[in-house]
Structure formats: structure tokens, C-alpha cells
Design an enzyme around this catalytic site. Structure first.
Site: not given
Ligand code: 3EB
Length: 333
Positions: A153, A212, A225, A324
């Protein structure tokens, strides 16, 4: 000399009449659409719940645990289909749905390089056709393979960043996204793009993903988002996969029910930030462990009361996340 005619069009107010009508509609079903694909921008088939294959379908290796398994993105007008190298697409003049696969071998040699190349191809393709990307879905095989920064990832995020972060201020024009781990072989990327510019919405409870800190990998994830699309006849809010992350930290380790409550609080804050009277059109719920379908039965039944629900089995990109949710909200004009 006669005076020039007065212009009366207001320049400062939103001119609703100039907005385009919705160029797509999402419709969930349980069966493959029969035959006529002429008004189908994209059809996403989850898992092997539905027998057969659709010639232009997007087959995703996320087993269906409950709810509906087939997403039809309908077009109000006939679409035209095409291919550009390994990209297959359908478009209707205002919206475009496309897909690309990166095979397991290329991914294994160098995940970051293969991902970068894929995103470059998608960007060049969309630029050439005059579309901008609204939303991307990324299905990554064996997403936790490798340790630390070598984790697949994180290497995917690095490659995507290298392809998308080429311009100053790229953070302001990122699409919404989902990234989920599968038990399939190929990296599957598919996307919805359009002519119209969407508005990126960030979540006041969450650090923007593109900010992040270093601890989550060599580069930050490149996505917004949510993306809001305003139409003459309403609005859509395409929301990224939303997890139990507040600030940049995972909350409720080992507590799936607590994570679900935090996700709902994140979604409440996001809807408020997007500034309309939103209604849940449909929700995708990804579960890392299929057993959660039983342990969270009551909560999942409550979600199914809110909107069309699809529960899918997939890995979430941080190993401490159990689940999620990916919603589509809409609003009327
Ligand atoms: C998060 O909020 C959870 O890398 O494209 C959600 C949606 C997540 C998209 C992506 C990652 C991505 O960081 C993980």
C-alpha cells in the site's frame, strides 16, 4: 456613437442555469444488466455473486457478503466506448468511466514504478480527452505484503504521488478515492471523470490525507475526502473511503463497533462541511473480517435502513482498521 448595450447578467451569484444536468445516475442491482449497454457508463460487479461476465464490466475481487453486488452507472444519453492502450472507457460527452489493470508480474517487480506508470497513463488519457478525474477506486492485491515502507500500500501511495504531484497546488484538485486490498492478482484502477469541475471537500475532524505525517509512509496519500458536484437538478457528494481516523490517528484499536461509530461521526462532519441537505443514496461497507457481519448485525441492519447497502469483504489500507464506509450522498436542487 451609440452606447454599448448594458449587460445585466450578475457576475457574483451562482448562476444555476449555467450548471449542467446530472450526466450519470448510480443504480444498484443484483443481476447483470441484460444485453443493452448503450446507456451504461460503467458497471461494477463485486465478487462472484453474479454468474457470468459482462463484456464491458468492471469485475472487482471483493466478495459480496450482503446486499447488492452490481453497480450500474447509467447515462441519460447513449455512450460511446473506446480503448487507449490498456485503458477501456465509455463516455457521454459530460462524464467518462474508465478502467485499467496492472498485472501481477509488473506489480511484483516494482509496485511504486508500476503504479506511477498507470496513473501517468490515466492522467495523460484524461487530459487528451478534456476530462478531469472526479473519483478513483483502487483495488490492490495483497495490500499488506512487505514490511514498513516496503509495504505494498505504501509503495502504491508513493507511485501515485509521483504521478499526480507534478504541479504546484496539486492538492487542491485531487479526486476522491477508495483503496481496498483484494485476494485477486491484478491491481485494478477505475475512475469516474467529467468535464465539469468538482469542489474538493476536506473533513474538519481529519487531517487531509495529503498532509499525513511521515510515519504512514514515504509519501502522503493523494486524495480528497470528498468531491461535491453541483448540477442544475441537484448535487452529488462522492465520498472517499472513510475509516476510524481522527486527526491522522486510528482510533478504537481492536474495537470494530467503536470504529463504526467513529466513521459515522466522521461522515456527519463531512456532510456538514459540504453544506447541503444531503441524503444517503447508497453505502458500501468494507469488512476486513467477514465474521463482523455477524458481530455487527444490529449496526449493519441500521445502515441498511439509511440507504442502499452493499457489504463487501476487503482489506482496509491500515492493518489496524477493521472496516471502512464509502457513501454516495445526493441533494435535490
Ligand atoms: C484513510 O482515511 C483511510 O489511499 O486512496 C481511504 C480512502 C484510505 C482512500 C487511498 C486510503 C485511500 O487514510 C484509507
Amino acid at each position: 456613437m451609440p452606447a454599448a448595450p448594458m449587460r445585466t447578467t450578475p457576475q457574483t451569484t451562482l448562476n444555476v442555469g449555467s450548471l449542467p444536468p446530472r450526466p450519470f445516475r448510480l443504480r444498484w442491482t443484483d443481476t447483470l444488466p441484460a444485453g443493452d449497454e448503450s446507456r451504461l457508463l460503467g458497471c461494477v460487479i463485486h465478487g462472484a455473486a453474479v454468474p457470468g461476465r459482462l463484456p464491458h464490466g468492471i469485475h472487482v475481487d471483493t466478495p459480496l457478503l450482503a446486499g447488492h453486488g452490481v453497480e450500474c452507472w447509467d447515462s441519460p444519453v447513449p455512450v460511446s466506448r473506446g480503448g487507449a492502450g490498456d485503458i477501456a472507457y465509455a463516455e457521454n460527452g459530460d462524464a467518462l468511466f474508465g478502467q485499467l489493470r496492472v498485472d501481477a508480474a509488473a506489480l511484483s517487480v516494482d509496485t511504486a514504478a508500476a503504479t506511477e506508470q498507470a496513473f501517468r497513463r490515466i492522467s495523460e488519457f484524461l487530459d487528451a480527452l478534456g476530462y478531469r478525474c472526479w473519483r478513483m477506486w483502487n483495488y490492490i492485491p495483497d495490500i499488506h505484503r512487505g514490511d514498513g515502507d516496503q509495504e505494498r500500500y505504501r509503495q502504491f501511495v508513493l507511485g501515485r504521488y509521483r504521478a499526480l504531484a507534478t504541479r504546484e497546488g496539486f492538492e487542491q484538485s485531487l479526486p476522491a478515492a477508495t483503496a481496498i486490498g483484494t485476494q485477486g492478482d491484478d491491481l485494478l484502477i477505475y475512475w469516474l471523470a467529467g468535464r465539469h469541475t468538482g469542489t474538493a471537500i476536506e473533513n474538519p475532524r481529519q487531517t487531509s490525507a495529503w498532509r499525513y505525517p511521515r510515519q504512514y509512509g514515504p509519501r502522503s496519500p493523494s486524495f480528497a475526502r470528498a468531491l461535491r458536484l453541483d448540477w442544475r437538478d441537484g448535487a452529488d457528494l462522492l465520498v472517499s473511503g472513510t475509516a476510524s481516523i481522527v486527526g491522522h490517528e486510528t482510533l478504537h484499536h481492536g474495537d470494530p463497533a467503536g470504529q463504526l461509530r467513529e466513521i459515522l461521526a466522521n461522515l456527519d462532519a463531512l456532510r456538514a462541511a459540504a453544506g447541503r441537505d444531503w441524503r444517503a443514496h447508497s453505502l458500501k461497507l468494507f469488512l476486513r473480517d467477514p465474521q463482523l457481519l455477524t458481530t455487527l448485525r444490529t449496526e449493519i441492519d441500521a445502515l441498511a435502513q439509511l440507504a442502499t447497502l452493499s457489504v463487501l469483504h476487503g482489506d482496509i489500507c491500515r492493518s489496524d482498521l477493521h472496516l471502512e464506509i464509502e457513501p454516495l450522498y445526493d441533494a435535490s436542487a
